[in-house]
Design an enzyme around this catalytic site. Structure first.
Site: not given
Ligand SMILES: *Cc1c(COP(=O)(O)O)cnc(C)c1O
Length: 430
Positions: A238, A266, A144
């Site tokens: 990522d 995050k 994702y």
């Protein structure tokens, strides 16, 4: 334990919010029941509006690596608030956070801050295309990368190989340059390069966390990087989830692989909306105002968010909790497997640093297809029993549990008891 106030708020929220949530992962859709509404959190404990207290393994899906409201972070935010909330001009805090981030990732000379992981990745993809002058991007099934159109391709194999959009509203044109490969399978990447000569690069989660935790096997990352160098294509890593979580320098530090473009999010915002993408000078000089790739943001580099990021990363560097995370995750793995065995439940545990995931299956999990062999019905039963016994884990079989450095021995004891009861419940349905 009752959830009356959460239920009431959930119903009230349905009127003006979509599904009463602002992100679908919070909806408890796959485990049934209503989502919890949270009142507050401190350290390793999160408290819902009914006053139920839980050991928190969700941690806002990763950012709260120090636990909630760490005193140094709180102090930094409070101080920053006194100077104002947003200026539309540069501040010294942005330079400070940029230095911390660039020092942590050797392949990153410059960084650009944005407001979410999604934004970081979509900008990183644009940059890869700008730099190579090529359009196609390879992504792995089950990874994702946020909700941008181009990468929102169905993670299920049938749709995925056809590059059909995984979401309504994504036009075919938006995904026609997205190619799908299998995680841990370099041959599936090579096959795309054999068929296409306009591939800008490959994007991946260096340790996958969005199909449950799936680690790169053997030398997968190193061999992938070598192959891409030979093709003149870029490796876009990522690290929105793994950055500062697997290791201070992310999964790249651990696997000794250097990305061409790194995307972050995050943890770097310490709970505030921050994302970032960075690369060596030659690549970053493509970005406006230095170059012709446009990317902007009214609130990017927000001073409060930067203060939270600086305080979080500085404290993290000081604590260096990474060995401890491995130890705690190893303990949790043993507990999960022991309790599963005790009650005759099929279980595989994958973990990496401070990310851990029990899968209700007996199959080794190395890619998305493996992960999908998990029994999600068993997971739902497990999930609710954990909640009822005071342990907050993500409401999905395919989300990682996160550890924070605020976890205590008492938390682990409470978690062990909950796992025992939850496994027993699971064994009763099978
Ligand atoms: C969470 C996540 C994103 C998206 O970040 P948001 O802040 O939710 O937009 C992208 N990539 C990975 C690997 C993630 O875990």
């Amino acid at each position: 334990m009752n959830f009356k106030k959460s239920e009431k708020l959930y119903k009230k929220g349905l009127i003006n919010l979509v599904g009463s949530v602002n992100s679908p992962v919070r909806a408890f859709a796959s485990v049934g029941g209503n989502p919890l509404f949270i009142k507050k959190a401190k350290g390793s404990t999160i408290t819902d509006v009914d006053g139920n207290k839980y050991v928190d393994f969700v941690l806002s899906y990763g950012p709260m690596i120090l636990g909630h409201r760490h005193k140094k972070v709180q102090k930094a935010i409070t101080k920053a608030l006194k100077n104002g909330y947003s200026f539309g001009a540069s501040t010294e805090a942005e330079i400070k956070l940029a230095k911390i981030v660039c020092d942590a990732f050797p392949g990153m000379d410059k960084v650009r801050f944005v407001n979410s992981g999604t934004e970081a990745v979509l900008s990183g993809i644009r940059l890869a295309r700008a730099f190579t002058g090529k359009d196609k991007i390879i992504k792995f099934s089950g990874c994702y990368h946020g909700h941008q159109d181009a990468l929102l391709v169905a993670a299920g194999s049938g749709l995925a190989t056809l590059s059909l959009p995984g979401s309504k509203g994504v036009p075919e044109g938006a995904v026609k340059n997205t190619l799908i490969a299998n995680y841990n399978d370099l041959e599936s990447v090579k096959a795309h390069f054999d068929a296409h000569d306009d591939i800008a690069g490959v994007i991946l989660e260096p340790v996958a966390g969005n199909m449950g935790v799936v680690t790169p096997q053997n030398n997968f990352l190193k061999e992938l990087k070598e192959f891409l160098v030979s093709k003149g294509a870029l490796l876009i890593v990522d690290e929105v989830m793994t950055g500062f979580r697997s290791k201070f320098g992310g999964a790249q530090e651990l696997f000794e692989v250097e990305a061409d473009i790194t995307c972050l999010g995050k943890v770097i915002g310490g709970g505030f909306p921050v994302g970032a993408y960075g690369a060596r000078n030659e690549i970053m000089e493509m970005v406006a105002p230095l170059g012709g790739m446009y990317q902007a943001g009214t609130l990017s580099g927000n001073p409060i968010a930067m203060a939270a990021g600086i305080a979080t990363l500085s404290e993290l560097k000081k604590q260096n909790p990474y060995d401890k995370f491995n130890e705690v995750a190893a303990i949790l793995e043993v507990i999960l497997l022991e309790k599963a065995k005790k009650y005759g439940v099929d279980l595989v545990v994958n973990r990496f640093g401070s990310m851990i995931n029990p899968f209700f299956t007996n199959k080794e999990i190395t890619n998305f297809a493996d992960a999908q062999t998990s029994d999600t019905k068993k997971f739902s039963v497990f999930f609710w029993e954990m909640i009822k016994n005071g342990v907050f884990i993500p409401p999905s079989q395919f989300e990682a549990w996160f550890l924070s450095s605020a976890l205590t021995d008492k938390d682990i004891e409470k978690t062990t008891k909950a796992i025992d009861l939850a496994m027993e419940k699971v064994s009763q349905i099978s």
